[in-house]
Write a protein that holds these residues in place. Structure first.
Motif, mmCIF file in Angstrom:
data_model
loop_
_atom_site.group_PDB
_atom_site.id
_atom_site.type_symbol
_atom_site.label_atom_id
_atom_site.label_comp_id
_atom_site.label_asym_id
_atom_site.label_seq_id
_atom_site.Cartn_x
_atom_site.Cartn_y
_atom_site.Cartn_z
ATOM 1 N N THR A 23 1.435 5.346 6.703
ATOM 2 C CA THR A 23 2.077 4.529 5.680
ATOM 3 C C THR A 23 2.803 5.387 4.664
ATOM 4 O O THR A 23 2.238 6.345 4.136
ATOM 5 C CB THR A 23 1.029 3.671 4.939
ATOM 6 N N PHE A 24 4.051 5.028 4.398
ATOM 7 C CA PHE A 24 4.831 5.671 3.356
ATOM 8 C C PHE A 24 5.100 4.624 2.263
ATOM 9 O O PHE A 24 5.328 3.458 2.561
ATOM 10 C CB PHE A 24 6.167 6.186 3.899
ATOM 11 N N GLY A 25 5.078 5.026 0.989
ATOM 12 C CA GLY A 25 5.537 4.113 -0.041
ATOM 13 C C GLY A 25 4.454 3.389 -0.807
ATOM 14 O O GLY A 25 3.353 3.890 -1.012
ATOM 15 N N CYS A 26 4.767 2.151 -1.191
ATOM 16 C CA CYS A 26 4.040 1.418 -2.219
ATOM 17 C C CYS A 26 2.783 0.731 -1.687
ATOM 18 O O CYS A 26 2.487 0.752 -0.492
ATOM 19 C CB CYS A 26 4.949 0.377 -2.864
ATOM 20 N N GLN A 27 2.084 0.063 -2.615
ATOM 21 C CA GLN A 27 0.856 -0.637 -2.249
ATOM 22 C C GLN A 27 1.116 -1.867 -1.389
ATOM 23 O O GLN A 27 0.242 -2.302 -0.642
ATOM 24 C CB GLN A 27 0.088 -1.015 -3.515
ATOM 25 N N MET A 28 2.324 -2.431 -1.486
ATOM 26 C CA MET A 28 2.656 -3.538 -0.588
ATOM 27 C C MET A 28 2.765 -3.023 0.844
ATOM 28 O O MET A 28 2.355 -3.702 1.790
ATOM 29 C CB MET A 28 3.947 -4.222 -1.031
ATOM 30 N N ASN A 29 3.309 -1.820 1.016
ATOM 31 C CA ASN A 29 3.344 -1.214 2.343
ATOM 32 C C ASN A 29 1.930 -0.938 2.848
ATOM 33 O O ASN A 29 1.622 -1.120 4.031
ATOM 34 C CB ASN A 29 4.153 0.082 2.326
ATOM 35 N N ALA A 30 1.068 -0.482 1.933
ATOM 36 C CA ALA A 30 -0.325 -0.216 2.324
ATOM 37 C C ALA A 30 -0.999 -1.492 2.805
ATOM 38 O O ALA A 30 -1.741 -1.489 3.794
ATOM 39 C CB ALA A 30 -1.086 0.390 1.150
ATOM 40 N N ARG A 31 -0.728 -2.595 2.125
ATOM 41 C CA ARG A 31 -1.294 -3.882 2.542
ATOM 42 C C ARG A 31 -0.725 -4.305 3.896
ATOM 43 O O ARG A 31 -1.454 -4.795 4.769
ATOM 44 C CB ARG A 31 -1.009 -4.952 1.482
ATOM 45 N N ASP A 32 0.581 -4.113 4.095
ATOM 46 C CA ASP A 32 1.192 -4.419 5.395
ATOM 47 C C ASP A 32 0.544 -3.596 6.511
ATOM 48 O O ASP A 32 0.314 -4.097 7.615
ATOM 49 C CB ASP A 32 2.695 -4.137 5.361
ATOM 50 N N SER A 33 0.246 -2.337 6.202
ATOM 51 C CA SER A 33 -0.359 -1.472 7.220
ATOM 52 C C SER A 33 -1.755 -1.940 7.598
ATOM 53 O O SER A 33 -2.185 -1.766 8.746
ATOM 54 C CB SER A 33 -0.396 -0.023 6.726
ATOM 55 N N GLU A 34 -2.474 -2.543 6.646
ATOM 56 C CA GLU A 34 -3.784 -3.101 6.985
ATOM 57 C C GLU A 34 -3.633 -4.210 8.019
ATOM 58 O O GLU A 34 -4.480 -4.382 8.905
ATOM 59 C CB GLU A 34 -4.476 -3.617 5.727
ATOM 60 N N LYS A 35 -2.535 -4.966 7.922
ATOM 61 C CA LYS A 35 -2.284 -6.023 8.911
ATOM 62 C C LYS A 35 -1.925 -5.412 10.271
ATOM 63 O O LYS A 35 -2.385 -5.888 11.314
ATOM 64 C CB LYS A 35 -1.161 -6.933 8.426
ATOM 65 N N LEU A 36 -1.112 -4.364 10.256
ATOM 66 C CA LEU A 36 -0.763 -3.694 11.508
ATOM 67 C C LEU A 36 -2.019 -3.170 12.192
ATOM 68 O O LEU A 36 -2.195 -3.334 13.413
ATOM 69 C CB LEU A 36 0.211 -2.540 11.236
ATOM 70 N N CYS A 37 -2.898 -2.542 11.408
ATOM 71 C CA CYS A 37 -4.147 -2.016 11.966
ATOM 72 C C CYS A 37 -5.014 -3.143 12.520
ATOM 73 O O CYS A 37 -5.600 -3.013 13.606
ATOM 74 C CB CYS A 37 -4.923 -1.258 10.888
ATOM 75 N N GLY A 38 -5.087 -4.248 11.779
ATOM 76 C CA GLY A 38 -5.897 -5.370 12.230
ATOM 77 C C GLY A 38 -5.412 -5.939 13.546
ATOM 78 O O GLY A 38 -6.221 -6.277 14.430
ATOM 79 N N ILE A 39 -4.101 -6.056 13.699
ATOM 80 C CA ILE A 39 -3.532 -6.588 14.944
ATOM 81 C C ILE A 39 -3.774 -5.626 16.101
ATOM 82 O O ILE A 39 -4.158 -6.037 17.205
ATOM 83 C CB ILE A 39 -2.036 -6.886 14.758
ATOM 84 N N LEU A 40 -3.574 -4.324 15.863
ATOM 85 C CA LEU A 40 -3.790 -3.346 16.934
ATOM 86 C C LEU A 40 -5.256 -3.311 17.359
ATOM 87 O O LEU A 40 -5.563 -3.162 18.547
ATOM 88 C CB LEU A 40 -3.328 -1.957 16.479
ATOM 89 N N ARG A 41 -6.165 -3.469 16.419
ATOM 90 C CA ARG A 41 -7.586 -3.531 16.772
ATOM 91 C C ARG A 41 -7.889 -4.808 17.562
ATOM 92 O O ARG A 41 -8.659 -4.787 18.521
ATOM 93 C CB ARG A 41 -8.451 -3.477 15.517
#
Length: 503
Positions: free
Chosen positions: A72-90
């Protein structure tokens, strides 16, 4: 079932998912012989089930579990988006690993606030190419703000043809569906939307912390500050319905979350585009009443939209943290007008006075740009004057850098780099001196600390945060993580404290 109409199929999916919480859905039970649902998020649930099918075939071929890494690069909104990406990949079946080296699926969630962020991504892609040559099963994906720039996507197409999947900020909820497309077709999958009014939550997500979480309350920005690319890559403001936000937070609290961070490019303008407008202050009041929730944070606040109503709600609440991030950018009213910030130095200072009068213990932090085009020594001194009057608890200070695609990038009278550097150093020294003085005032006090992690440098210590967002280190072990403890602040080290538990 195969002869059903789309309407009949959709009715089937509505009944299938009716009254089921996301956690109760068994993706292996989903009937892949039926057409894909049209309605979200059911369409993505179907796609997760299909992706699981493809992944199992790949794992059978290689004889092991496949892994993923999200950077993840950038802001906390990106960090939150990455949590969704991780959740889907899991949910699909991948296993997570921390580094790109050896991962079978690597996705970069990109930032484009500054052009050097773009260059960093290009460099990392070159590094990944070598790994992909050795691993025929490896998939490389790019998403986020950087991908909303047409010139970037064209460069990826031409110079980084080994990338498998490219998508932007508006359709991140389609990740599972795009993953299926990547499995099913050869060549690069590119899916970029210019804008959207669609908001799709209720997707798997993998929170970094079990006890706290970010919560998106709105997306996009309507402000068009002259130096900022965000409105062009995140789109116009669109707010989530308050009942959806409340419901999500209640689910988080039931799952052990005690602190939430409400996220938006400008949370103070929340609710303006809803059919039944709701103010941010009203939303905060509703969230404040959720039982089991102990701390509420939010960012970012734009000074032009910060209302007396919001100050009143914050002052009355025992849950809303005593921390407000209030970007200044410049103390010069002349430059603020050119920046299109829509407030003056005087208005900003009056606002701070109101906030401090209502909450004397609040910590105020800020963002400041040095060297904006046309900045004179007098303009810079106006900024220094605000810093001395407000006495920020901390500040993120930036040297202005041109951002292609923004009005400021083509402005004349760019400030010479050597002048900017000298001003920046003066500002940084002033900010740090004031911040250290303010931090020292809390030494000796006993305050509540939310313990977040075992200290990386010393495993005999744990690290947490005060309500004002200051960092505290104290003796302890992982059994304290996720708990709010009374801690005596024994020593101040300028920007953080050492303390001990008060039993």
């Amino acid at each position: 079932m195969a002869c059903q109409t789309q309407a009949q199929t959709q009715d089937y999916w509505n009944k299938y998912f009716k009254d089921r919480d996301l956690q109760q859905i068994n993706f292996d039970e989903i009937d892949l012989s039926l057409p894909m649902p049209e309605e979200e998020p059911f369409r993505q649930y179907y796609s997760i089930a299909k992706a699981r099918h493809y992944l199992r075939r790949m794992e059978s071929a290689v004889g092991r579990k496949l892994t993923f890494c999200v950077q993840t690069f950038g802001c906390q909104m990106n960090a939150r988006d990455s949590e969704k990406l991780c959740g889907i990949l899991r949910a699909v079946g991948y296993e997570e690993q921390e580094t790109e080296e050896g991962a079978d699926f690597v996705i970069y969630n990109t930032c484009t606030v500054r052009e050097n962020a773009n260059n960093k991504v290009y460099g990392r892609l070159g590094y990944l190419h070598g790994f992909k040559k050795k691993n025929p099963h490896m998939i490389i994906a790019l998403c986020g703000c950087m991908m909303q720039e047409e010139k970037v996507v064209e460069k990826i197409r031409q110079s980084y043809r080994f990338v498998d999947l490219v998508f932007g900020t508006h359709n991140i909820f389609k990740f599972a569906e795009l993953l299926v497309q990547t499995y099913e077709q050869s060549g690069m999958v590119v899916d970029i939307w210019e804008d959207t009014n669609e908001i799709v939550e209720q997707l798997p997500n993998e929170r970094k912390y079990s006890f706290k979480s970010g919560v998106n309350i709105m997306f996009g920005c309507n402000n068009f500050c002259s130096y900022c690319i965000v409105p062009y890559v995140r789109g116009r403001e669109r707010s989530r319905k308050p009942e959806e936000i409340i419901s999500e937070i209640r689910r988080f609290v039931a799952d052990g979350v005690i602190e939430v961070m409400l996220l938006g490019q400008n949370v103070n303008s929340y609710g303006k585009n809803l059919e039944e407008p709701v103010t941010f202050a009203q939303l905060l009041s509703e969230i404040d009443q959720i039982e089991g929730l102990e701390r509420i944070r939010f960012m970012t606040s734009h000074p032009k939209d910060l209302s007396d109503e919001l100050i009143e709600v914050m002052a009355k609440s025992k849950k809303i943290c005593r921390h407000l991030h209030l970007p200044l950018q410049s103390g010069s009213s002349r430059l603020l007008k050119i920046m299109n910030r829509r407030y003056t130095k005087e208005h900003y200072l009056e606002l701070v006075d109101k906030i401090r009068a209502a909450m004397p213990d609040i910590a105020i932090t800020t963002d400041i740009i040095v060297g904006f085009p046309g900045e004179t020594e007098e303009d810079f001194e106006e900024t220094m004057d605000v810093v001395r009057k407000v006495r920020y608890d901390s500040a993120f200070t930036f040297i202005y850098s041109k951002r292609t695609g923004t009005p400021a990038a083509s402005m004349e009278d760019q400030v010479p780099p050597d002048v900017v550097k000298k001003r920046f150093d003066r500002l940084l020294k002033e900010v740090q001196t004031i911040a250290a003085e303010k931090a020292e005032q809390l030494t000796g006090q006993t305050m509540e600390v939310l313990v977040e992690s075992v200290n990386r440098q010393d495993p005999g210590l744990v690290t947490g945060r005060l309500s004002n967002n200051s960092v505290v280190h104290l003796p302890g072990d992982e059994s304290l993580i996720g708990k709010i403890m009374n801690v005596k602040l024994e020593e101040c080290r300028g920007f953080y404290y050492y303390g001990k538990l008060v039993v």
